[in-house]
Design a protein around this motif. Structure first.
Motif, PDB file in Angstrom:
ATOM      1  N   SER A  82       1.241  -0.550 -11.950  1.00  0.00           N
ATOM      2  CA  SER A  82       1.366  -0.299 -10.520  1.00  0.00           C
ATOM      3  C   SER A  82       2.831  -0.186 -10.131  1.00  0.00           C
ATOM      4  CB  SER A  82       0.723  -1.424  -9.708  1.00  0.00           C
ATOM      5  OG  SER A  82       0.967  -1.225  -8.323  1.00  0.00           O
ATOM      6  N   TYR A  83       3.164   0.922  -9.494  1.00  0.00           N
ATOM      7  CA  TYR A  83       4.499   1.100  -8.933  1.00  0.00           C
ATOM      8  C   TYR A  83       4.374   1.404  -7.447  1.00  0.00           C
ATOM      9  CZ  TYR A  83       6.083   0.925 -13.704  1.00  0.00           C
ATOM     10  OH  TYR A  83       6.345   0.480 -14.989  1.00  0.00           O
ATOM     11  N   SER A  84       3.462   0.689  -6.814  1.00  0.00           N
ATOM     12  CA  SER A  84       3.293   0.820  -5.369  1.00  0.00           C
ATOM     13  C   SER A  84       4.471   0.153  -4.678  1.00  0.00           C
ATOM     14  CB  SER A  84       1.991   0.157  -4.921  1.00  0.00           C
ATOM     15  OG  SER A  84       2.070  -1.251  -5.115  1.00  0.00           O
TER      16      SER A  84
ATOM     17  N   THR B  25       4.245  -2.091  -2.489  1.00  0.00           N
ATOM     18  CA  THR B  25       3.933  -3.521  -2.450  1.00  0.00           C
ATOM     19  C   THR B  25       4.374  -4.222  -3.722  1.00  0.00           C
ATOM     20  OG1 THR B  25       1.999  -3.089  -1.057  1.00  0.00           O
ATOM     21  CG2 THR B  25       2.091  -5.219  -2.154  1.00  0.00           C
ATOM     22  N   SER B  26       4.022  -3.661  -4.882  1.00  0.00           N
ATOM     23  CA  SER B  26       4.366  -4.314  -6.145  1.00  0.00           C
ATOM     24  C   SER B  26       5.866  -4.278  -6.403  1.00  0.00           C
ATOM     25  CB  SER B  26       3.609  -3.666  -7.310  1.00  0.00           C
ATOM     26  OG  SER B  26       3.949  -2.307  -7.447  1.00  0.00           O
TER      27      SER B  26
ATOM     28  N   PRO C 193       7.933  -3.979 -11.914  1.00  0.00           N
ATOM     29  CA  PRO C 193       6.925  -5.008 -11.612  1.00  0.00           C
ATOM     30  C   PRO C 193       5.917  -5.234 -12.729  1.00  0.00           C
ATOM     31  CG  PRO C 193       6.461  -3.008 -10.392  1.00  0.00           C
ATOM     32  CD  PRO C 193       7.794  -2.805 -11.038  1.00  0.00           C
ATOM     33  N   ASN C 194       5.853  -4.332 -13.685  1.00  0.00           N
ATOM     34  CA  ASN C 194       4.886  -4.444 -14.780  1.00  0.00           C
ATOM     35  C   ASN C 194       5.470  -5.072 -16.043  1.00  0.00           C
ATOM     36  OD1 ASN C 194       2.603  -2.821 -13.468  1.00  0.00           O
ATOM     37  ND2 ASN C 194       4.314  -1.413 -13.345  1.00  0.00           N
TER      38      ASN C 194
END
Length: 199
Positions: free
Chosen positions: A130-132, A134-135, A189-190
């Motif tokens: 996820s590279y939203s 939010t993240s 974030p991952n």
């Protein structure tokens, strides 16, 4: 980097697959139904000065003039118009509603981050990652205002100030993440590793 970060919020809700629409609210047909989404607010922040402007329906004329005047008033080589997933979404909204004739984004932060991670295969991001916004904000200590309630629902409920605040928060967070990314300090974030802008 000289330029602006911008973001839009929409009026009508996006249907969720497999879930019935709430009869209390108006919906468009989906993520590609730009003619029926409507635009509730646009926020624009100057990358260098942090000067913020927001535009709602009765101020959209001023927003259109902002882009029309840029080539004349700025004359800045390398002026950037930055967004987060804006080439796929926000630019298309602006074109649909006649604010611009073509997409204005010159630096899509979401796209550039995926390029830094996946290189040539950047457009086939695995679902597990996820590279939203939010993240990315969560991994990089940036304040963000995610909400369980869609901004479109809030707008239809008359909570316009809250929607404007969300839009302002989006462009502020995007600007802060942009600086981290360009400086090589943006945390993935991952993986927890720092991402390097590919240029």
């Amino acid at each position: 980097m000289k330029g602006f970060v911008y973001d839009c919020e929409i009026i009508r809700c996006i249907p969720k697959p497999g879930q019935p629409n709430n009869p209390k609210y108006e919906y468009c047909k989906g993520w590609d139904d730009f003619p029926n989404m409507g635009i509730s607010v646009v926020a624009v922040i100057d990358i260098e000065t942090d000067a913020m402007n927001t535009f709602t329906e009765d101020e959209f004329g001023d927003f259109a003039e902002l882009w029309e005047e840029l080539p004349i008033s700025e004359q800045i080589v390398g002026l950037q118009i930055v967004g987060f997933n804006s080439k796929q979404f926000h630019d298309k909204l602006l074109v649909e509603y006649g604010f611009v004739d073509e997409g204005i984004t010159t630096f899509d932060l979401a796209q550039e981050i995926r390029k830094a991670v996946y290189e040539r295969d950047w457009d086939s991001q695995p679902n597990i990652d996820s590279y939203s916004l939010t993240s990315l904000c969560g991994a990089n200590g940036q304040h963000y205002m995610p909400g369980k309630v869609m901004s479109a629902m809030l707008w239809q409920d008359g909570k316009h100030d809250e929607v404007i605040s969300r839009c302002v928060n989006n462009v502020t967070a995007t600007r802060n993440l942009l600086f981290k990314f360009l400086n090589g300090d943006l945390v993935d974030p991952n993986t927890g590793k720092k991402l390097k802008y590919q240029g």
